[in-house]
Structure formats: structure tokens, C-alpha cells
Design an enzyme around this catalytic site. Structure first.
Site, PDB file in Angstrom:
ATOM      1  N   ARG A 228       3.717  18.409 -43.348  1.00  0.00           N
ATOM      2  CA  ARG A 228       3.270  17.793 -44.600  1.00  0.00           C
ATOM      3  C   ARG A 228       4.183  18.265 -45.722  1.00  0.00           C
ATOM      4  O   ARG A 228       4.648  19.421 -45.725  1.00  0.00           O
ATOM      5  CB  ARG A 228       1.825  18.195 -44.925  1.00  0.00           C
ATOM      6  CG  ARG A 228       0.777  17.493 -44.074  1.00  0.00           C
ATOM      7  CD  ARG A 228       0.665  16.001 -44.403  1.00  0.00           C
ATOM      8  NE  ARG A 228      -0.339  15.318 -43.615  1.00  0.00           N
ATOM      9  CZ  ARG A 228      -0.087  14.606 -42.505  1.00  0.00           C
ATOM     10  NH1 ARG A 228       1.139  14.477 -42.047  1.00  0.00           N
ATOM     11  NH2 ARG A 228      -1.066  13.982 -41.870  1.00  0.00           N
ATOM     12  N   HIS A 276       8.669   9.714 -43.443  1.00  0.00           N
ATOM     13  CA  HIS A 276       7.427  10.030 -42.719  1.00  0.00           C
ATOM     14  C   HIS A 276       7.330   9.159 -41.455  1.00  0.00           C
ATOM     15  O   HIS A 276       6.354   8.437 -41.249  1.00  0.00           O
ATOM     16  CB  HIS A 276       6.204   9.819 -43.615  1.00  0.00           C
ATOM     17  CG  HIS A 276       4.989  10.558 -43.123  1.00  0.00           C
ATOM     18  ND1 HIS A 276       4.086  11.171 -43.941  1.00  0.00           N
ATOM     19  CD2 HIS A 276       4.518  10.787 -41.868  1.00  0.00           C
ATOM     20  CE1 HIS A 276       3.124  11.733 -43.235  1.00  0.00           C
ATOM     21  NE2 HIS A 276       3.372  11.511 -41.952  1.00  0.00           N
TER      22      HIS A 276
HETATM   23  P1  NDP Z   1      -3.033  21.123 -34.053  1.00  0.00           P
HETATM   24  O1  NDP Z   1      -4.289  21.268 -34.798  1.00  0.00           O
HETATM   25  O2  NDP Z   1      -3.101  20.733 -32.618  1.00  0.00           O
HETATM   26  O3  NDP Z   1      -2.214  22.497 -34.103  1.00  0.00           O
HETATM   27  C1  NDP Z   1      -2.112  23.245 -35.268  1.00  0.00           C
HETATM   28  C2  NDP Z   1      -1.375  24.537 -34.965  1.00  0.00           C
HETATM   29  O4  NDP Z   1      -1.115  25.204 -36.212  1.00  0.00           O
HETATM   30  C3  NDP Z   1      -2.194  25.492 -34.104  1.00  0.00           C
HETATM   31  O5  NDP Z   1      -1.364  26.186 -33.200  1.00  0.00           O
HETATM   32  C4  NDP Z   1      -2.769  26.471 -35.135  1.00  0.00           C
HETATM   33  O6  NDP Z   1      -3.024  27.779 -34.657  1.00  0.00           O
HETATM   34  C5  NDP Z   1      -1.609  26.534 -36.126  1.00  0.00           C
HETATM   35  N1  NDP Z   1      -2.092  27.012 -37.424  1.00  0.00           N
HETATM   36  C6  NDP Z   1      -3.015  26.471 -38.238  1.00  0.00           C
HETATM   37  N2  NDP Z   1      -3.214  27.226 -39.335  1.00  0.00           N
HETATM   38  C7  NDP Z   1      -2.406  28.294 -39.185  1.00  0.00           C
HETATM   39  C8  NDP Z   1      -2.172  29.452 -39.951  1.00  0.00           C
HETATM   40  N3  NDP Z   1      -2.819  29.671 -41.108  1.00  0.00           N
HETATM   41  N4  NDP Z   1      -1.286  30.354 -39.494  1.00  0.00           N
HETATM   42  C9  NDP Z   1      -0.636  30.170 -38.322  1.00  0.00           C
HETATM   43  N5  NDP Z   1      -0.813  29.076 -37.529  1.00  0.00           N
HETATM   44  C10 NDP Z   1      -1.688  28.163 -37.963  1.00  0.00           C
HETATM   45  O7  NDP Z   1      -2.134  20.111 -34.876  1.00  0.00           O
HETATM   46  P2  NDP Z   1      -1.050  19.071 -34.323  1.00  0.00           P
HETATM   47  O8  NDP Z   1      -0.053  19.816 -33.522  1.00  0.00           O
HETATM   48  O9  NDP Z   1      -1.714  17.907 -33.708  1.00  0.00           O
HETATM   49  O10 NDP Z   1      -0.418  18.535 -35.699  1.00  0.00           O
HETATM   50  C11 NDP Z   1       0.202  19.407 -36.615  1.00  0.00           C
HETATM   51  C12 NDP Z   1       0.489  18.668 -37.906  1.00  0.00           C
HETATM   52  O11 NDP Z   1       1.583  17.766 -37.747  1.00  0.00           O
HETATM   53  C13 NDP Z   1      -0.617  17.750 -38.420  1.00  0.00           C
HETATM   54  O12 NDP Z   1      -1.626  18.491 -39.067  1.00  0.00           O
HETATM   55  C14 NDP Z   1       0.116  16.815 -39.348  1.00  0.00           C
HETATM   56  O13 NDP Z   1       0.095  17.319 -40.654  1.00  0.00           O
HETATM   57  C15 NDP Z   1       1.540  16.826 -38.806  1.00  0.00           C
HETATM   58  N6  NDP Z   1       1.942  15.493 -38.304  1.00  0.00           N
HETATM   59  C16 NDP Z   1       3.052  14.892 -38.825  1.00  0.00           C
HETATM   60  C17 NDP Z   1       3.471  13.697 -38.347  1.00  0.00           C
HETATM   61  C18 NDP Z   1       4.704  13.075 -38.868  1.00  0.00           C
HETATM   62  O14 NDP Z   1       5.018  11.938 -38.536  1.00  0.00           O
HETATM   63  N7  NDP Z   1       5.475  13.743 -39.661  1.00  0.00           N
HETATM   64  C19 NDP Z   1       2.748  12.983 -37.280  1.00  0.00           C
HETATM   65  C20 NDP Z   1       1.609  13.698 -36.809  1.00  0.00           C
HETATM   66  C21 NDP Z   1       1.223  14.911 -37.305  1.00  0.00           C
HETATM   67  P3  NDP Z   1      -4.145  28.060 -33.538  1.00  0.00           P
HETATM   68  O15 NDP Z   1      -3.546  27.504 -32.243  1.00  0.00           O
HETATM   69  O16 NDP Z   1      -4.254  29.519 -33.511  1.00  0.00           O
HETATM   70  O17 NDP Z   1      -5.368  27.310 -33.974  1.00  0.00           O
HETATM   71  C1  OXD Z   2      -0.365  12.097 -38.877  1.00  0.00           C
HETATM   72  C2  OXD Z   2       0.770  11.540 -39.586  1.00  0.00           C
HETATM   73  O1  OXD Z   2      -0.936  13.090 -39.325  1.00  0.00           O
HETATM   74  O2  OXD Z   2       1.128  10.377 -39.351  1.00  0.00           O
HETATM   75  O3  OXD Z   2      -0.710  11.558 -37.812  1.00  0.00           O
HETATM   76  O4  OXD Z   2       1.375  12.237 -40.391  1.00  0.00           O
END
Ligand code: NDP
Ligand code: OXD
Length: 313
Positions: A228, A276
């Protein structure tokens, strides 16, 4: 005959055509309604939502769960009108993970294989071979080891890279040097020549890509932000690039989207701007996941991929 569960498609700014086809194919037992043709809103059991405008959530008294079209639910959660107490389900789509995997790999290889240097050489007509490091000597760090970060880390490990990863809770992932907590973040930054952000946007992760983190990194490192825009302190990145501390950045997400025309990122020689588009939810595979989850819930089974609202992801 039991009533079919009613799903309202309310993804604003997203063409519903493919979703209608795929939801109808996978879920003939769902009554699908497409906003604004919501019919009697007291009959709606589920909403597939994205970019809901003000006032949208007002009149859905039978709503049982909200499905987010995106994996990142920061904007959905920031909506003050989002009904309290209902399960919010984030998007987990196998094609989203594949798309993100491809994109992260593309940009890691771009930097690993010295493409920025070759592009500079081309501009001055210079013919000079440069030998890349071996992948095992290239350190890549992934912030976030969830659905997307975990998949990217595994792919890079398979290709032989020296991969580190950071998560909130301690984690073990084959072939990945894992870190957690604030000390872990600095340790990961120190070792990573290419740092990829795949964290959810929460109160804890906002502004995490900042001057302090960049100062912990080795000179000449790269940052890839595909999570993000608000993870990044833009001025800190520009300062780190201009001072040469960082060699380049790939940015797919921005504090303001679309990126304003006058923004320095558009023309900065060390920044690659992508609109994006690193990974998009694909109706063809995502609809199946949605339908399975929804029909399971309608039969009384627990929902999958429910967001922990207090944690923010
Ligand atoms: P998940 O919820 O599956 O994974 C999140 C990961 O981040 C977990 O490993 C979690 O740790 C870690 N995390 C969360 N908070 C913290 C913290 N404070 N400190 C350290 N680690 C942390 O998310 P996804 O992998 O599905 O997606 C990640 C992000 O990607 C989405 O939230 C979205 O914003 C972005 N995205 C962007 C897209 C794009 O096109 N650019 C498309 C899709 C998504 P733990 O395992 O310990 O819970
Ligand atoms: C998502 C994105 O969060 O498109 O899926 O960024």
C-alpha cells in the site's frame, strides 16, 4: 425448498461482467444481485464489496458477512459506516498470488540481473559486460510472509536466492531466514539488497518504509513496494534515492492513486511507476473461492479468511 442465499455485488469501479459469469457458473444456488439493482435490501445475506460509497451500508438488516474483493482490507476497515460485528472476509485468490509472484520475481530479477546499469549504458551507447552475482549471493527480504509474501519468498528460494522474511509472529518457512518484531525488522533491512513490502496496511505498518529503515540498508539497495502507498514515506524515499543510499525503487502503490501528474516519482530516473497493477483479483479463480466460502457458511460451516478487525488484517 430452502431460500437461496442472496449475494449483492457492490464493487464500485469494477466491471461486473466477468464476476457475474463466474459467480453464476460456480454458484447456481446463489441469487446474485448487481448494485444498484439490489431489490428488497432486507433479503440480502452477503455483499461482495469494494470502494463502497458513503451511505451504502445503511439498509442491509439481514446481512451475515461481507466479502472484500481485495486482499488488502485497509480501506474497507477505514469506512466508518462499515457494519460492526459482522465477519469481514479478505480475498484469497490463487491467481492473485500467482500474479504477485510474477511481478515480484520480474522486479527482483530486473535488479539482480543489473538491468538498470544496462539501461544506463544503452542511453550512452556503451557496450560493456557486467557479471551479475550468483543468486545465492543476492539477499532479498520480504516484509510480510502471508498469502502473497510467503508465496514470493518460496519462489525466490526455489531460484536459489538468499531470502529473508519478516512477519508479526515468529514463523518458519523452508529455506527462508525469518525475523519478527522491531529488532527483526532492522536485522532484515540490514541484510537485504532488495527489500519487498507485502505487508497489510495497519496502524503498526503505516510509514514503515522510512528514513530509519533505509539507513539500516546497505548502500545501493533496492525497494519494491507492492503493498500500500501509505507504507512508504515518499519524501524519505526520494531523499534516500537522491543521496545514493538506495539505488532504485519499484512502486506499484501510492499514497494518492492515481499518482498526481506533477509527482516526482513519474520522472525520477531511479523509480519505476506501475499503476497498482502488480496483481489483480481474477474473477475466474476468485469467484470459486468466494462461492465455496459463502455456500459453506449458508450451510452452517465456519467462514474462511476472516479478518481480525482488531489486528487490521
Ligand atoms: P496476509 O494477511 O496473508 O499476510 C500478511 C503478512 O504480514 C503476515 O505474514 C503478517 O504476519 C505480516 N504482518 C502484519 N502486520 C505485521 C507487523 N506489524 N509486523 C510484521 N509483520 C506483519 O496478506 P496478503 O499476503 O494476502 O496481502 C498482503 C498485502 O498485499 C495486502 O494487505 C494488500 O495491501 C497488498 N496487495 C497488493 C496488491 C497489489 O496489486 N499491489 C494486490 C493484493 C494485495 P503474521 O504471519 O505473523 O500474521
Ligand atoms: C488488493 C489490491 O488488496 O488489489 O487486492 O490491492
Amino acid at each position: 425448498m430452502p431460500k437461496k442465499p442472496v449475494l449483492l455485488y457492490a464493487c464500485f469501479g469494477v466491471d461486473p461482467t466477468d464476476w457475474i459469469r463466474e459467480i453464476r457458473t460456480h454458484g447456481p444456488d446463489i441469487e446474485l444481485r448487481i448494485w444498484p439493482d439490489a431489490g428488497d435490501t432486507s433479503e440480502i445475506d452477503y455483499v461482495l464489496a469494494w470502494n463502497a460509497p458513503a451511505g451504502f451500508w445503511g439498509d442491509l438488516p439481514s446481512l451475515k458477512a461481507i466479502f472484500s474483493m481485495g486482499a488488502g482490507v485497509d480501506k474497507v476497515l477505514a469506512d466508518k459506516e462499515l457494519p460492526d460485528g459482522l465477519p469481514l472476509i479478505r480475498m484469497v485468490d490463487p491467481s492473485l498470488a500467482i500474479g504477485m509472484n510474477e511481478f515480484v520475481l520480474l522486479r527482483v530479477l530486473h535488479y539482480h540481473r543489473l538491468m538498470p546499469a544496462f539501461e544506463t549504458q544503452q542511453r550512452s551507447g556503451e557496450w560493456k559486460q557486467l557479471r551479475p552475482k550468483l543468486p545465492q549471493d543476492r539477499t532479498v527480504g520480504i516484509l510480510g510472509l502471508g498469502e502473497l509474501g510467503g508465496a514470493a519468498a518460496r519462489t525466490l528460494v526455489r531460484l536459489g536466492f538468499d531470502v529473508g522474511g519478516w512477519s508479526r509472529n515468529p514463523k518458519s518457512l523452508d529455506g527462508v531466514k525469518t525475523f519478527s518484531g522491531p529488532d527483526g525488522l532492522v536485522a532484515l533491512a540490514e541484510r537485504s539488497e532488495i527489500l519487498v513490502c507485502l505487508l497489510p496496511l495497519t496502524n503498526e505498518t503505516r510509514g514503515i518504509l522510512n528514513a530509519e529503515l533505509f539507513s539500516a540498508m546497505q548502500s545501493g539497495s533496492y525497494v519494491i513496494n507492492v503493498a500500500r502507498g501509505a507504507h512508504l514515506v515518499e519524501e524519505d524515499l526520494l531523499a534516500a534515492l537522491d543521496s545514493g543510499k538506495l539505488a532504485g525503487a519499484t512502486l506499484d502503490v501510492f499514497a494518492t492513486e492515481p499518482l498526481p501528474a506533477a509527482h516526482r516519482f513519474w520522472t525520477h530516473p531511479a523509480v519505476t511507476v506501475v499503476p497498482h497493477a502488480a496483481a489483480l483479483t481474477q474473477p475466474k479463480t476468485a469467484a470459486e473461492v468466494l462461492v465455496r466460502n459463502l455456500l459453506g457458511h449458508a450451510r452452517g460451516e465456519p467462514l474462511q479468511h476472516v479478518v481480525d478487525r482488531s489486528r487490521g488484517y
